[in-house]
Structure formats: C-alpha cells, structure tokens
Design a protein around this motif. Structure first.
Motif, short mmCIF file in Angstrom:
data_model
loop_
_atom_site.label_atom_id
_atom_site.label_comp_id
_atom_site.label_asym_id
_atom_site.label_seq_id
_atom_site.Cartn_x
_atom_site.Cartn_y
_atom_site.Cartn_z
N ASP A 161 -6.73 3.91 -4.24
CA ASP A 161 -5.96 4.20 -5.11
C ASP A 161 -5.12 3.04 -5.93
OD1 ASP A 161 -4.40 5.22 -7.69
OD2 ASP A 161 -5.13 6.95 -7.68
N THR A 162 -4.78 2.87 -6.35
CA THR A 162 -3.66 1.62 -6.00
C THR A 162 -2.01 1.87 -6.46
OG1 THR A 162 -3.07 1.18 -8.50
CG2 THR A 162 -4.92 -0.42 -7.54
N SER A 163 -2.42 3.85 -7.12
CA SER A 163 -0.81 4.38 -7.37
C SER A 163 -0.54 5.23 -5.49
CB SER A 163 -1.23 5.72 -8.38
OG SER A 163 -2.35 6.55 -8.19
N ALA A 164 -1.21 5.47 -5.00
CA ALA A 164 -1.54 5.65 -3.59
C ALA A 164 -0.74 4.20 -2.72
CB ALA A 164 -1.99 5.95 -3.12
N ALA A 165 -1.67 3.21 -3.30
CA ALA A 165 -0.65 2.09 -2.02
C ALA A 165 0.29 1.93 -3.00
CB ALA A 165 -1.62 1.26 -2.65
N LEU A 166 0.99 1.87 -4.08
CA LEU A 166 2.41 1.20 -5.04
C LEU A 166 3.14 2.02 -4.51
CD1 LEU A 166 3.50 -0.02 -7.58
CD2 LEU A 166 3.07 1.78 -8.34
N GLN A 167 2.47 3.91 -3.95
CA GLN A 167 3.79 4.75 -3.42
C GLN A 167 3.87 3.95 -2.01
OE1 GLN A 167 5.78 6.61 -5.32
NE2 GLN A 167 6.87 6.05 -3.58
N SER A 168 3.41 3.83 -1.32
CA SER A 168 3.40 3.61 0.28
C SER A 168 4.26 2.02 0.47
CB SER A 168 1.74 2.57 0.85
OG SER A 168 1.34 4.44 0.70
N VAL A 169 3.74 1.06 -0.72
CA VAL A 169 4.81 -0.24 -0.72
C VAL A 169 6.08 -0.26 -1.25
CG1 VAL A 169 4.86 -2.93 -1.46
CG2 VAL A 169 2.71 -1.63 -0.43
N VAL A 170 6.62 0.54 -1.89
CA VAL A 170 7.52 0.64 -2.29
C VAL A 170 8.41 1.58 -1.27
CG1 VAL A 170 8.89 2.37 -4.22
CG2 VAL A 170 7.32 1.19 -4.74
N ASN A 171 8.05 2.30 -0.38
CA ASN A 171 8.51 3.64 0.40
C ASN A 171 9.11 2.27 1.77
OD1 ASN A 171 8.36 5.77 -0.75
ND2 ASN A 171 6.59 6.50 0.01
N GLN A 172 8.09 1.83 2.11
CA GLN A 172 8.56 0.25 2.86
C GLN A 172 9.77 -0.17 2.49
OE1 GLN A 172 7.31 1.06 6.33
NE2 GLN A 172 6.28 2.37 6.21
#
Length: 259
Positions: A161-172
């Motif tokens: 899911d790109t939305s979950a990936a997006l959140q992880s990238v934003v956090n990092q």
C-alpha cells in the motif's frame, strides 16, 4: 577543563613567562632606569621609578588579560568541537535508517509492481550518500508515492500500500531533517567559535609582540641583556611553535650585564 590546542598552550606559556618577567624585574630595572633619567634630565624628571613601575604593571596586566581572553576563546572552540560528534552520529544514524528504508521500498515495489514502477516512484537511481542530498531524494520519493497511490497484492498474497509506505518515508525524512538541521546549526556555531578564537589570537599576537618588544628594550636600557634575550619576541613564539625562554629567576643582582 577542555584541553587546549598545543599552539595556544605554547602561546599562553610564552605570555606567562613574559608577564612573570615584567613583574619579577620591575622593581630593580625601574630603579636603574629612573636613576639614568635623573642623571640626564635632573631631579625634576618625570621618568621616575614610580612611572616606570606603572609601565611594567600596565604591560604585564595587559598581556595577562590578552592571554586569558585567548585561552577562553580556545576553550570555547574546543567545547564546540566536542559537541559536534554526537550530533553528527545522530545525523548519520538517521541517514542510514532512511537509506535502508528506501532500499526496502525499492525491492518491495519491484516485487509487487515491476521494474517500471520503480522509476515511477523515483527509485531507479541509487540513493545519495550525503545526508542532505539523501533527504531531498527521499522527499521526491514521498511526493511521488502521494501522486501515484496504489494498493497491490502479489501472487503470494502480500499487499503493498503506497499510503503506508508514504507514511514510513515521511517519518524517516522528518527524523533526518531534524538531524541535518542540528548538524547545520552546530556547523554555524563552530564557525562562530573559530572566528572568535582567531580574533583573540590576533589581539594576543599584537599585545604579546608589543609588550615583549618594549620589555626587551627596557631591559637593554637598564643594561640587562640576558633578560632582554629571554623575553625577545620571535615569529616561532608568536605562532606557538615554541614555548619561549626559561622563566626568569630571581631579581637581577650585582652589576648589569651588557646587552
């Protein structure tokens, strides 16, 4: 106490020896110089012993003050340098974590969506090694993940899911951005500390050279060439490449020696 650099340590030792010389030999040398002035100008001369003593005192105090300011500036610089290590370690740790996440994301996208999708999400090139450049690279990936949302299930049943990936990238990215900001702030503070130390070093050099030269001249006028040689300023002393002559001993005794 923060350890001082060898150059500044030597400069401070040179200062201490010149200041000690001025304070140790002020009394006998001032007596001789005042007697010489009285012979030339008469009993009403303004070049009295107390006048010479005031000159010796002012020179010693002025050099001592300049040395103190140089030592403080060097200590501040050393302390600022010591602060940089933990900040840089934190920045590098955040960069390593973000690079690892992007590597995992690249493999995951390729497994679920194919090689073309890797380019779509800005992951076709290798992640930069420089933290600030890596941050910008990751922000581009995050933007593309937001612009091309997708939920994909692989033949083996795993879901991407790109939305979950997006959140992880934003956090990092947020963690690395904070760490890079801290590192930039430390860099500016270090530049400020360097500038302050350099100003103090330049001021010390002027005061040391002027004081040591004047003191050398007074000693020679009084006939104490050995003392004059001990305080004589040199380029090596001013650059902190040597500590200078041995500290003065007792006050001059007997007849002055020629310079």
């Amino acid at each position: 106490m923060t350890k001082l650099g060898e150059q500044v340590q030597n400069q401070l030792r040179v200062s201490d020896k010149v200041v000690a010389s001025a304070r140790t030999h002020a009394e006998p040398v001032s007596t001789i110089l005042a007697e010489q002035a009285q012979k030339v100008q008469g009993p009403l001369t303004k070049a009295t012993k107390s006048a010479y003593l005031a000159v010796f005192s002012a020179m010693g105090d002025g050099l001592a003050r300049a040395a103190t300011e140089l030592g403080k500036a060097e200590e501040d610089l050393a302390a600022e340098r010591a602060d940089d290590g933990p900040v840089r370690t934190s920045r590098d740790g955040a960069a390593t974590a973000l690079a690892a996440l992007l590597g995992l994301l690249r493999r995951t996208i390729e497994d679920h969506m194919g090689e073309k999708a890797v380019t779509t999400y800005g992951l076709s090139t290798e992640s930069p090694r420089v933290p600030a450049k890596l941050l910008q690279y990751a922000k581009t990936v995050a933007r593309l993940l937001g612009e091309h949302p997708a939920v994909v299930t692989s033949p083996l049943g795993s879901t991407f899911d790109t939305s979950a990936a997006l959140q992880s990238v934003v956090n990092q990215c947020n963690q690395l951005e904070a760490a890079v900001g801290d590192d930039d702030r430390e860099a500016r503070e270090l530049e400020t500390a360097f500038a302050a130390r350099d100003r103090a070093a330049a001021a010390w050099s002027d005061v040391y050279q002027g004081t040591a030269t004047a003191l050398e001249g007074l000693y020679r006028l009084a006939g104490y060439g050995d003392l004059a040689e001990k305080v004589r300023p040199t380029q090596r002393k001013m650059r902190g490449e040597e500590e200078g002559a041995e500290p003065p001993g007792t006050e001059p005794q007997g007849s002055p020696t020629g310079g």
